[in-house]
Design an enzyme around this catalytic site. Structure first.
Site, PDB file in Angstrom:
ATOM      1  N   LYS A   1       2.658 -16.196  -0.642  1.00 50.83           N
ATOM      2  CA  LYS A   1       4.120 -16.201  -0.589  1.00 50.83           C
ATOM      3  C   LYS A   1       4.697 -17.539  -1.054  1.00 50.83           C
ATOM      4  CE  LYS A   1       5.091 -11.994   0.770  1.00 50.83           C
ATOM      5  NZ  LYS A   1       5.918 -11.082  -0.033  1.00 50.83           N
TER       6      LYS A   1
ATOM      7  N   TYR B   1      -1.841 -14.925   3.196  1.00 51.52           N
ATOM      8  CA  TYR B   1      -0.422 -14.533   3.111  1.00 51.52           C
ATOM      9  C   TYR B   1       0.441 -15.755   2.814  1.00 51.52           C
ATOM     10  CZ  TYR B   1       3.941 -12.102   4.415  1.00 51.52           C
ATOM     11  OH  TYR B   1       5.206 -11.542   4.414  1.00 51.52           O
TER      12      TYR B   1
HETATM   13  N1  LIG Z   1       9.164  -7.224   7.658  1.00 50.75           N
HETATM   14  C1  LIG Z   1       9.174  -8.539   7.765  1.00 50.75           C
HETATM   15  O1  LIG Z   1       9.373  -9.084   8.873  1.00 50.75           O
HETATM   16  C2  LIG Z   1       8.968  -9.419   6.571  1.00 50.75           C
HETATM   17  C3  LIG Z   1       9.084 -10.805   6.754  1.00 50.75           C
HETATM   18  C4  LIG Z   1       8.902 -11.651   5.670  1.00 50.75           C
HETATM   19  C5  LIG Z   1       8.626 -11.119   4.421  1.00 50.75           C
HETATM   20  N2  LIG Z   1       8.511  -9.765   4.264  1.00 50.75           N
HETATM   21  C6  LIG Z   1       8.197  -9.295   2.917  1.00 50.75           C
HETATM   22  O2  LIG Z   1       9.117  -8.279   2.542  1.00 50.75           O
HETATM   23  C7  LIG Z   1       8.451  -7.283   1.740  1.00 50.75           C
HETATM   24  C8  LIG Z   1       8.664  -5.917   2.351  1.00 50.75           C
HETATM   25  O3  LIG Z   1       8.165  -5.962   3.682  1.00 50.75           O
HETATM   26  P1  LIG Z   1       8.221  -4.689   4.668  1.00 50.75           P
HETATM   27  O4  LIG Z   1       8.242  -5.229   6.030  1.00 50.75           O
HETATM   28  O5  LIG Z   1       9.247  -3.723   4.209  1.00 50.75           O
HETATM   29  O6  LIG Z   1       6.759  -4.134   4.411  1.00 50.75           O
HETATM   30  P2  LIG Z   1       6.225  -2.635   4.306  1.00 50.75           P
HETATM   31  O7  LIG Z   1       4.762  -2.718   4.565  1.00 50.75           O
HETATM   32  O8  LIG Z   1       7.048  -1.745   5.164  1.00 50.75           O
HETATM   33  O9  LIG Z   1       6.484  -2.311   2.770  1.00 50.75           O
HETATM   34  C9  LIG Z   1       5.715  -2.883   1.746  1.00 50.75           C
HETATM   35  C10 LIG Z   1       5.520  -1.868   0.672  1.00 50.75           C
HETATM   36  O10 LIG Z   1       4.732  -2.426  -0.374  1.00 50.75           O
HETATM   37  C11 LIG Z   1       3.908  -1.402  -0.868  1.00 50.75           C
HETATM   38  N3  LIG Z   1       2.767  -1.962  -1.574  1.00 50.75           N
HETATM   39  C12 LIG Z   1       1.685  -2.603  -1.053  1.00 50.75           C
HETATM   40  N4  LIG Z   1       0.808  -2.908  -2.025  1.00 50.75           N
HETATM   41  C13 LIG Z   1       1.350  -2.449  -3.183  1.00 50.75           C
HETATM   42  C14 LIG Z   1       0.906  -2.455  -4.522  1.00 50.75           C
HETATM   43  N5  LIG Z   1      -0.281  -2.981  -4.883  1.00 50.75           N
HETATM   44  N6  LIG Z   1       1.700  -1.889  -5.460  1.00 50.75           N
HETATM   45  C15 LIG Z   1       2.889  -1.332  -5.130  1.00 50.75           C
HETATM   46  N7  LIG Z   1       3.355  -1.307  -3.862  1.00 50.75           N
HETATM   47  C16 LIG Z   1       2.586  -1.849  -2.902  1.00 50.75           C
HETATM   48  C17 LIG Z   1       3.499  -0.627   0.377  1.00 50.75           C
HETATM   49  O11 LIG Z   1       3.004   0.659   0.057  1.00 50.75           O
HETATM   50  C18 LIG Z   1       4.795  -0.598   1.166  1.00 50.75           C
HETATM   51  O12 LIG Z   1       5.561   0.540   0.875  1.00 50.75           O
HETATM   52  C19 LIG Z   1       6.981  -7.718   1.659  1.00 50.75           C
HETATM   53  O13 LIG Z   1       6.771  -8.445   0.479  1.00 50.75           O
HETATM   54  C20 LIG Z   1       6.821  -8.642   2.856  1.00 50.75           C
HETATM   55  O14 LIG Z   1       5.814  -9.585   2.666  1.00 50.75           O
HETATM   56  C21 LIG Z   1       8.675  -8.907   5.312  1.00 50.75           C
END
Ligand SMILES: NC(=O)c1ccc[n+]([C@@H]2O[C@H](COP(=O)([O-])OP(=O)(O)OC[C@H]3O[C@@H](n4cnc5c(N)ncnc54)[C@H](O)[C@@H]3O)[C@@H](O)[C@H]2O)c1
Length: 266
Positions: A173, A169
């Site tokens: 990122k 990860y």
């Molecule tokens: N939630 C957090 O605390 C957090 C922190 C830092 C970064 N992020 C980043 O923010 C983004 C959204 O996070 P979130 O918490 O809403 O996650 P989430 O898991 O709720 O949503 C991620 C979405 O990506 C989709 N996805 C996964 N693989 C895919 C693919 N191959 N093609 C198309 N879609 C795909 C999933 O189906 C899901 O709907 C991510 O990139 C995550 O790394 C989140």
């Protein structure tokens, strides 16, 4: 009342990864509320969730289209953009919120698992941004000279690592940051901005839901921030996304905007 700086009326925003009700779904709602016509996409396995997100957004005037995409698949990404262009005629904003996380020690992580995480998070970011750039360079420039805005998602650990084992990860990122800078450099002369958001811990989303049975860890994350709390997906994520997606950020490109309650400043 929407100020012109944040007004997306007449613009088409494509939000990818909006099916799980997390940051993508909240982002799609915010862009729609500020006037954008929204296209939302996610994996085929999230079809029902994508429809539910769209149903929540559809009002009397809102046009919301739903799409399936796998960001690791070049043909699937190309088909997504074709569909959105066919339905809406143009694409002004692309927010790629798709992502996966793998919390696992380095010696328990297989090569296939490592490559899968990099493929979704970093390669997927590049594939989407590449297609977005190709689509947006066809747009007539707006009054401010802008042809489009691309927003990628990295993490508070974009340029460092954390205490939990997530080598795939972290690597993926960090890659998102330089994909962002590289495409910002190439697309700048075209009037297209490319930036990334670097969230701290936003809870709850599907990605962070697993922390529900770890209140101590959640509290540790909260105390790791200057504000002493976790990020709220609706209240704390949507403003920064709207900023990078709107004319408010017209002279901002190639940047990482940390949305982390001050975590990275310590
Ligand atoms: N939630 C957090 O605390 C957090 C922190 C830092 C970064 N992020 C980043 O923010 C983004 C959204 O996070 P979130 O918490 O809403 O996650 P989430 O898991 O709720 O949503 C991620 C979405 O990506 C989709 N996805 C996964 N693989 C895919 C693919 N191959 N093609 C198309 N879609 C795909 C999933 O189906 C899901 O709907 C991510 O990139 C995550 O790394 C989140």
């Amino acid at each position: 009342m929407v100020t012109p700086l944040f007004d997306l009326t007449g613009q088409v925003a494509l939000v990818i990864g909006a099916g799980a009700g997390g940051l993508g779904a909240e982002g799609a709602e915010a862009l729609s509320r500020h006037g954008a016509t929204v296209a939302i996409a996610d994996l085929a396995t999230r079809k029902d969730d994508v429809e539910a997100t769209a149903a929540a957004l559809r009002g009397a005037d809102e046009v919301v289209s739903t799409h399936e995409v796998d960001v690791t698949d070049e043909a699937s990404v190309a088909a997504l953009f074709e569909q959105v262009l066919e339905i809406h005629g143009r694409i002004d904003v692309v927010a790629n919120c798709a992502g996966v996380m793998l919390r696992r020690e380095y010696d328990q992580t297989s090569l296939a698992e490592f490559e899968r995480v990099v493929r979704v998070n970093m390669t997927g970011c590049w594939l989407v941004a590449r297609q977005a750039g190709i689509a947006m360079t066809r747009n007539e420039p707006r009054l401010d000279g802008s042809r489009g805005r691309i927003v990628n998602l990295t993490t508070v650990y974009a340029e460092r690592v954390g205490p939990v084992p997530e080598s795939a990860y972290y690597a993926s990122k960090a890659g998102v940051v330089n994909v962002t800078r590289a495409l910002a450099s190439e697309l700048g002369p075209e009037g297209i901005t490319v930036n990334c958001l670097a969230p701290g811990v936003f809870y709850p989303t599907k990605m962070t839901a697993a922390l529900a049975d770890q209140p101590d860890r959640l509290e540790w994350f909260a105390q790791r921030t200057m504000l002493g709390r976790l990020g709220d997906p609706a209240a704390d994520f949507t403003g920064p996304l709207l900023f990078l997606a709107s004319p408010a950020s017209s002279y901002v490109t190639g940047q990482v905007l940390y949305v982390d309650g001050g975590w990275s400043a310590w």
